[in-house]
Design an enzyme around this catalytic site. Sequence first.
Site, mmCIF file in Angstrom:
data_model
loop_
_atom_site.group_PDB
_atom_site.id
_atom_site.type_symbol
_atom_site.label_atom_id
_atom_site.label_comp_id
_atom_site.label_asym_id
_atom_site.label_seq_id
_atom_site.Cartn_x
_atom_site.Cartn_y
_atom_site.Cartn_z
ATOM 1 N N SER A 143 23.285 39.177 -16.544
ATOM 2 C CA SER A 143 23.739 39.568 -15.206
ATOM 3 C C SER A 143 23.024 40.841 -14.800
ATOM 4 C CB SER A 143 25.246 39.836 -15.219
ATOM 5 O OG SER A 143 25.625 40.524 -14.045
ATOM 6 N N TYR A 156 32.700 43.360 -18.846
ATOM 7 C CA TYR A 156 31.759 42.260 -18.572
ATOM 8 C C TYR A 156 30.325 42.760 -18.746
ATOM 9 C CZ TYR A 156 29.325 38.742 -15.641
ATOM 10 O OH TYR A 156 28.478 37.774 -15.161
HETATM 11 P P1 NAP Z 1 31.459 29.244 -12.868
HETATM 12 O O1 NAP Z 1 31.091 28.604 -11.567
HETATM 13 O O2 NAP Z 1 32.811 29.849 -13.020
HETATM 14 O O3 NAP Z 1 31.206 28.178 -14.051
HETATM 15 C C1 NAP Z 1 31.482 28.553 -15.369
HETATM 16 C C2 NAP Z 1 31.079 27.456 -16.318
HETATM 17 O O4 NAP Z 1 31.302 27.899 -17.664
HETATM 18 C C3 NAP Z 1 31.889 26.185 -16.145
HETATM 19 O O5 NAP Z 1 31.084 25.091 -16.467
HETATM 20 C C4 NAP Z 1 33.004 26.356 -17.181
HETATM 21 O O6 NAP Z 1 33.520 25.105 -17.625
HETATM 22 C C5 NAP Z 1 32.280 27.066 -18.307
HETATM 23 N N1 NAP Z 1 33.182 27.902 -19.081
HETATM 24 C C6 NAP Z 1 33.741 29.070 -18.704
HETATM 25 N N2 NAP Z 1 34.541 29.542 -19.665
HETATM 26 C C7 NAP Z 1 34.498 28.648 -20.680
HETATM 27 C C8 NAP Z 1 35.117 28.575 -21.953
HETATM 28 N N3 NAP Z 1 35.962 29.517 -22.394
HETATM 29 N N4 NAP Z 1 34.838 27.504 -22.740
HETATM 30 C C9 NAP Z 1 33.985 26.545 -22.321
HETATM 31 N N5 NAP Z 1 33.380 26.562 -21.114
HETATM 32 C C10 NAP Z 1 33.633 27.597 -20.308
HETATM 33 O O7 NAP Z 1 30.447 30.429 -13.237
HETATM 34 P P2 NAP Z 1 28.973 30.744 -12.705
HETATM 35 O O8 NAP Z 1 29.096 31.699 -11.565
HETATM 36 O O9 NAP Z 1 28.190 29.498 -12.540
HETATM 37 O O10 NAP Z 1 28.416 31.611 -13.934
HETATM 38 C C11 NAP Z 1 27.590 31.049 -14.938
HETATM 39 C C12 NAP Z 1 27.003 32.184 -15.762
HETATM 40 O O11 NAP Z 1 26.262 33.052 -14.910
HETATM 41 C C13 NAP Z 1 28.062 33.072 -16.443
HETATM 42 O O12 NAP Z 1 27.604 33.460 -17.713
HETATM 43 C C14 NAP Z 1 28.137 34.273 -15.541
HETATM 44 O O13 NAP Z 1 28.562 35.444 -16.221
HETATM 45 C C15 NAP Z 1 26.695 34.385 -15.090
HETATM 46 N N6 NAP Z 1 26.503 35.124 -13.842
HETATM 47 C C16 NAP Z 1 27.064 34.682 -12.681
HETATM 48 C C17 NAP Z 1 26.859 35.385 -11.515
HETATM 49 C C18 NAP Z 1 27.440 34.961 -10.196
HETATM 50 O O14 NAP Z 1 27.382 35.759 -9.250
HETATM 51 N N7 NAP Z 1 27.971 33.770 -10.058
HETATM 52 C C19 NAP Z 1 26.099 36.567 -11.536
HETATM 53 C C20 NAP Z 1 25.533 36.983 -12.744
HETATM 54 C C21 NAP Z 1 25.739 36.249 -13.892
HETATM 55 P P3 NAP Z 1 35.090 24.731 -17.366
HETATM 56 O O15 NAP Z 1 35.335 24.850 -15.920
HETATM 57 O O16 NAP Z 1 35.246 23.332 -17.856
HETATM 58 O O17 NAP Z 1 35.854 25.720 -18.179
#
Ligand code: NAP
Length: 251
Positions: A143, A156
Amino acid sequence: MSRTALVTGGSRGIGRAIARRLARDGAVVAVHYGSDEAAAKQTVALIEEDGGVAFTLRAELGVPGDAEALWAAFDERIGEFAERPGVDVLVLNAGVSANGRIHEVDEASYDRVFAVNAKAPFFLIKHGLDRLRDGGRIVTISSGVTKVAFPAMTAYAAAKGALEALTFTLAQDLGARGITVNAVAPGTIETDIHPWMADPLAKAAAAKFSVFDRVGQPDDVAEVVGFLASEQARWVTGQVLDASGGSGLGL
Ligand code: NAP
């Protein structure tokens, strides 16, 4: 012969876009999820509509034995979809958010964000090494908060910092096998992780972080991961690639 990719958290958000991109590039994709089976099946359906091959894989991360459970599920299913066992591209994307300045963070929320965002990738890689083929790719999703200070997400940010250190360290260790290990650091991307983006004013404010005056979309990150997973990126390892639309470049 097709390559095989495993994307943790491939069911929704950034992970779904990554899974679709890797499938478009010809990989058989294991779409991992934790609890939302419908979303994982939807990702597989979208990949199949595009002419690709994918399957779902359930494993809760952040609990004892999570990495072994995920790989056991992978081993059980891979034979149905790929010509050979093993994996070429491992994307550690699954993660959870955690808010709070340091005085607001309790031990339980600290432990949770580290368990899912830092410890799970560590042991997924450890237990995946004998399945990962030489010349393979590991991509972690970090991130922008490791470079642009954001005290409202202290635990985080610390967990993502640990993930970047792991990425850098493994790049040295796995180089002899021709495996590259890189991180991608997104800025603010429009996914379910940010329910507050439903508010147009909050979304417009977040857009201002980027020099392009918009929030990122999952594909903005997936394209960068696709590059790192490709043959073209063979000479790039141990790096953190910013995919934040220039967030925090100026004052
Ligand atoms: P998201 O839409 O909330 O999706 C999260 C994904 O991770 C889902 O497929 C979820 O599956 C899975 N997941 C979460 N917790 C889990 C657990 N305990 N066990 C198994 N699976 C789990 O998140 P996103 O925004 O796409 O983020 C993806 C990555 O990018 C993360 O590492 C996040 O920190 C990083 N990131 C995101 C942003 C942003 O602005 N969105 C910015 C920087 C970094 P289930 O729903 O089935 O649990």
